[in-house]
Design a protein around this motif. Structure first.
Motif, PDB file in Angstrom:
ATOM      1  N   GLN A  34       0.839  -1.189   0.000  1.00  0.00           N
ATOM      2  CA  GLN A  34       0.000   0.000   0.000  1.00  0.00           C
ATOM      3  C   GLN A  34       0.877   1.243   0.000  1.00  0.00           C
ATOM      4  O   GLN A  34       1.899   1.300   0.704  1.00  0.00           O
ATOM      5  N   HIS A  35       0.475   2.240  -0.814  1.00  0.00           N
ATOM      6  CA  HIS A  35       1.187   3.510  -0.935  1.00  0.00           C
ATOM      7  C   HIS A  35       2.641   3.310  -1.373  1.00  0.00           C
ATOM      8  O   HIS A  35       3.544   4.034  -0.958  1.00  0.00           O
ATOM      9  N   GLY A  36       2.869   2.312  -2.190  1.00  0.00           N
ATOM     10  CA  GLY A  36       4.212   2.078  -2.696  1.00  0.00           C
ATOM     11  C   GLY A  36       5.154   1.473  -1.682  1.00  0.00           C
ATOM     12  O   GLY A  36       6.373   1.450  -1.916  1.00  0.00           O
ATOM     13  N   GLU A  37       4.649   0.963  -0.548  1.00  0.00           N
ATOM     14  CA  GLU A  37       5.471   0.352   0.485  1.00  0.00           C
ATOM     15  C   GLU A  37       4.978  -1.064   0.730  1.00  0.00           C
ATOM     16  O   GLU A  37       3.771  -1.313   0.799  1.00  0.00           O
ATOM     17  N   LEU A  38       5.917  -1.965   0.921  1.00  0.00           N
ATOM     18  CA  LEU A  38       5.607  -3.372   1.116  1.00  0.00           C
ATOM     19  C   LEU A  38       5.896  -3.742   2.562  1.00  0.00           C
ATOM     20  O   LEU A  38       7.002  -3.538   3.060  1.00  0.00           O
ATOM     21  N   SER A  39       4.868  -4.263   3.252  1.00  0.00           N
ATOM     22  CA  SER A  39       4.997  -4.693   4.642  1.00  0.00           C
ATOM     23  C   SER A  39       4.724  -6.181   4.712  1.00  0.00           C
ATOM     24  O   SER A  39       3.738  -6.678   4.145  1.00  0.00           O
ATOM     25  N   VAL A  40       5.592  -6.894   5.453  1.00  0.00           N
ATOM     26  CA  VAL A  40       5.490  -8.347   5.571  1.00  0.00           C
ATOM     27  C   VAL A  40       5.348  -8.684   7.041  1.00  0.00           C
ATOM     28  O   VAL A  40       6.202  -8.319   7.862  1.00  0.00           O
ATOM     29  N   GLY A  41       4.266  -9.377   7.410  1.00  0.00           N
ATOM     30  CA  GLY A  41       4.075  -9.851   8.768  1.00  0.00           C
ATOM     31  C   GLY A  41       4.525 -11.287   8.896  1.00  0.00           C
ATOM     32  O   GLY A  41       4.061 -12.157   8.155  1.00  0.00           O
ATOM     33  N   VAL A  42       5.423 -11.543   9.830  1.00  0.00           N
ATOM     34  CA  VAL A  42       5.987 -12.879   9.987  1.00  0.00           C
ATOM     35  C   VAL A  42       5.750 -13.366  11.414  1.00  0.00           C
ATOM     36  O   VAL A  42       5.504 -12.572  12.333  1.00  0.00           O
ATOM     37  N   ALA A  43       5.827 -14.681  11.601  1.00  0.00           N
ATOM     38  CA  ALA A  43       5.679 -15.270  12.923  1.00  0.00           C
ATOM     39  C   ALA A  43       6.886 -14.915  13.783  1.00  0.00           C
ATOM     40  O   ALA A  43       8.022 -14.803  13.295  1.00  0.00           O
ATOM     41  N   ARG A  44       6.627 -14.751  15.085  1.00  0.00           N
ATOM     42  CA  ARG A  44       7.694 -14.306  15.992  1.00  0.00           C
ATOM     43  C   ARG A  44       8.825 -15.332  16.073  1.00  0.00           C
ATOM     44  O   ARG A  44       9.996 -14.959  16.080  1.00  0.00           O
ATOM     45  N   GLU A  45       8.516 -16.616  16.140  1.00  0.00           N
ATOM     46  CA  GLU A  45       9.560 -17.631  16.296  1.00  0.00           C
ATOM     47  C   GLU A  45      10.448 -17.749  15.067  1.00  0.00           C
ATOM     48  O   GLU A  45      11.615 -18.164  15.180  1.00  0.00           O
ATOM     49  N   ALA A  46       9.934 -17.375  13.901  1.00  0.00           N
ATOM     50  CA  ALA A  46      10.708 -17.522  12.659  1.00  0.00           C
ATOM     51  C   ALA A  46      11.390 -16.231  12.239  1.00  0.00           C
ATOM     52  O   ALA A  46      11.874 -16.135  11.094  1.00  0.00           O
ATOM     53  N   LEU A  47      11.445 -15.221  13.104  1.00  0.00           N
ATOM     54  CA  LEU A  47      11.973 -13.915  12.704  1.00  0.00           C
ATOM     55  C   LEU A  47      13.428 -13.992  12.278  1.00  0.00           C
ATOM     56  O   LEU A  47      13.813 -13.433  11.231  1.00  0.00           O
ATOM     57  N   ALA A  48      14.270 -14.651  13.031  1.00  0.00           N
ATOM     58  CA  ALA A  48      15.705 -14.681  12.713  1.00  0.00           C
ATOM     59  C   ALA A  48      15.959 -15.339  11.364  1.00  0.00           C
ATOM     60  O   ALA A  48      16.766 -14.840  10.559  1.00  0.00           O
ATOM     61  N   ASP A  49      15.281 -16.449  11.062  1.00  0.00           N
ATOM     62  CA  ASP A  49      15.474 -17.121   9.772  1.00  0.00           C
ATOM     63  C   ASP A  49      14.958 -16.254   8.632  1.00  0.00           C
ATOM     64  O   ASP A  49      15.565 -16.195   7.547  1.00  0.00           O
ATOM     65  N   VAL A  50      13.836 -15.568   8.845  1.00  0.00           N
ATOM     66  CA  VAL A  50      13.280 -14.708   7.798  1.00  0.00           C
ATOM     67  C   VAL A  50      14.229 -13.558   7.497  1.00  0.00           C
ATOM     68  O   VAL A  50      14.494 -13.241   6.315  1.00  0.00           O
ATOM     69  N   MET A  51      14.779 -12.937   8.520  1.00  0.00           N
ATOM     70  CA  MET A  51      15.681 -11.800   8.307  1.00  0.00           C
ATOM     71  C   MET A  51      16.973 -12.241   7.617  1.00  0.00           C
ATOM     72  O   MET A  51      17.515 -11.509   6.773  1.00  0.00           O
ATOM     73  N   GLU A  52      17.453 -13.432   7.944  1.00  0.00           N
ATOM     74  CA  GLU A  52      18.657 -13.921   7.263  1.00  0.00           C
ATOM     75  C   GLU A  52      18.376 -14.201   5.785  1.00  0.00           C
ATOM     76  O   GLU A  52      19.215 -13.920   4.906  1.00  0.00           O
TER      77      GLU A  52
END
Length: 304
Positions: A34-52
């Motif tokens: 929305q408004h040219g920005e992309l937001s991704v909601g991820v599960a708390r336990e998988a945050l480190a793997d998602v960021m890597e």
């Protein structure tokens, strides 16, 4: 789609949302573009793997910010937002996780060392815990501070206040004391009919029945003339020669030797008189006028 954000316009990447959903799998619970920005909601336990994965496979090299948001009505009231920047693609991405006061969020300090300071700020302001952060201390508030200022239920005045004590010669903490007289505000407008008397409205209907009569003003202070008692001593003056107190002979002699002032010639003054110590007091010998001495002339030095 209109761009309502004041941030610089960044060209979107086509198909990025689908690529992230397929790469991250079940770790993603929502993707919002929305408004040219992309937001991704991820599960708390998988945050480190998602960021890597976002750093290594999608080239989001820099962690720009970690911010917190408080939603008290939710079961997991806190939302932690990570802002990533891809230098090679000139694109930004926002990653969100949800948590509460008891469940910790995995740290990302092993991916970006700058996250240590950013996680400390979120912990200080919101009370969010980060598992794996070895230096999770307050960073903005003072030592011994109670509470987390950015929570919605934190009072604007705080719980304690600090001041410098002259007696103890140090800074002391005390409970907040509100000295204002009117602190219980209700936001009902007077035009809507307030259920109480506003300050000052009690004067609009005059004095209430049974109110005390105003105290009369005190009488004016007495004048200086009236304040003088009748038996006050009269100051002694000598306006005539007969009031000198020297006796009748001296008064008669003074009257004979002092002609009236109007009998003197114009511009003339009385000449001083020389009196005998013995005869002047008895009046046997008239006093002789004293001749004025001639002024003494000084000769200059060197003349004979």
């Amino acid at each position: 789609m209109s761009d309502l954000s004041p941030a610089p316009r960044i060209k979107p990447i086509e198909g990025l949302a689908d690529a992230l959903r397929s790469a991250l799998g079940d770790a993603v619970y929502a993707i919002k573009d929305q408004h040219g920005e992309l937001s991704v909601g991820v599960a708390r336990e998988a945050l480190a793997d998602v960021m890597e994965t976002l750093r290594d496979r999608f080239a989001y090299q820099q962690l720009m910010e970690i911010a917190g948001v408080d939603y008290p009505e939710r079961a997991e009231r806190f939302e932690v937002c990570y802002h990533l920047l891809s230098v090679t693609k000139n694109h930004r991405l926002r990653v969100k996780v949800r948590t509460d006061e008891d469940n910790a969020v995995p740290t990302v300090t092993h991916l970006w060392p700058v996250a240590g300071w950013l996680e400390r700020e979120v912990f200080d302001m919101y009370g969010v815990l980060f598992a794996g952060n070895t230096d999770l201390r307050r960073i903005l508030t003072d030592y011994g501070f109670k509470g987390h200022p950015f929570r919605k239920d934190f009072p604007l005045t705080g719980y304690v206040e600090l001041r410098y004590s002259e007696e103890q010669k140090r800074v002391v903490y005390e409970p907040v004391k509100l000295a204002q007289d009117f602190r219980s505000f209700d936001f009902m407008s007077p035009w809507e009919g307030a259920q109480y008397v506003l300050p000052g409205d009690e004067k609009a209907h005059g004095e209430a029945p049974g109110a005390p009569t105003p105290v009369p003003a005190p009488p004016p202070p007495p004048s200086p003339v009236a304040a003088t008692p009748a038996n006050a001593p009269v100051p002694k003056t000598t306006e005539k020669p007969s009031q000198t107190g020297a006796g009748e002979p001296a008064n008669t002699d003074a009257a004979d030797r002092s002609p009236p002032q109007d009998a003197l010639p114009a511009g003339a003054t009385k000449a001083p008189v020389r009196r005998s110590r013995t005869k002047a007091a008895t009046g046997d010998e008239p006093a002789t006028p004293v001749k004025p001495k001639a002024p003494r002339v000084r000769k200059p030095k060197g003349e004979a």
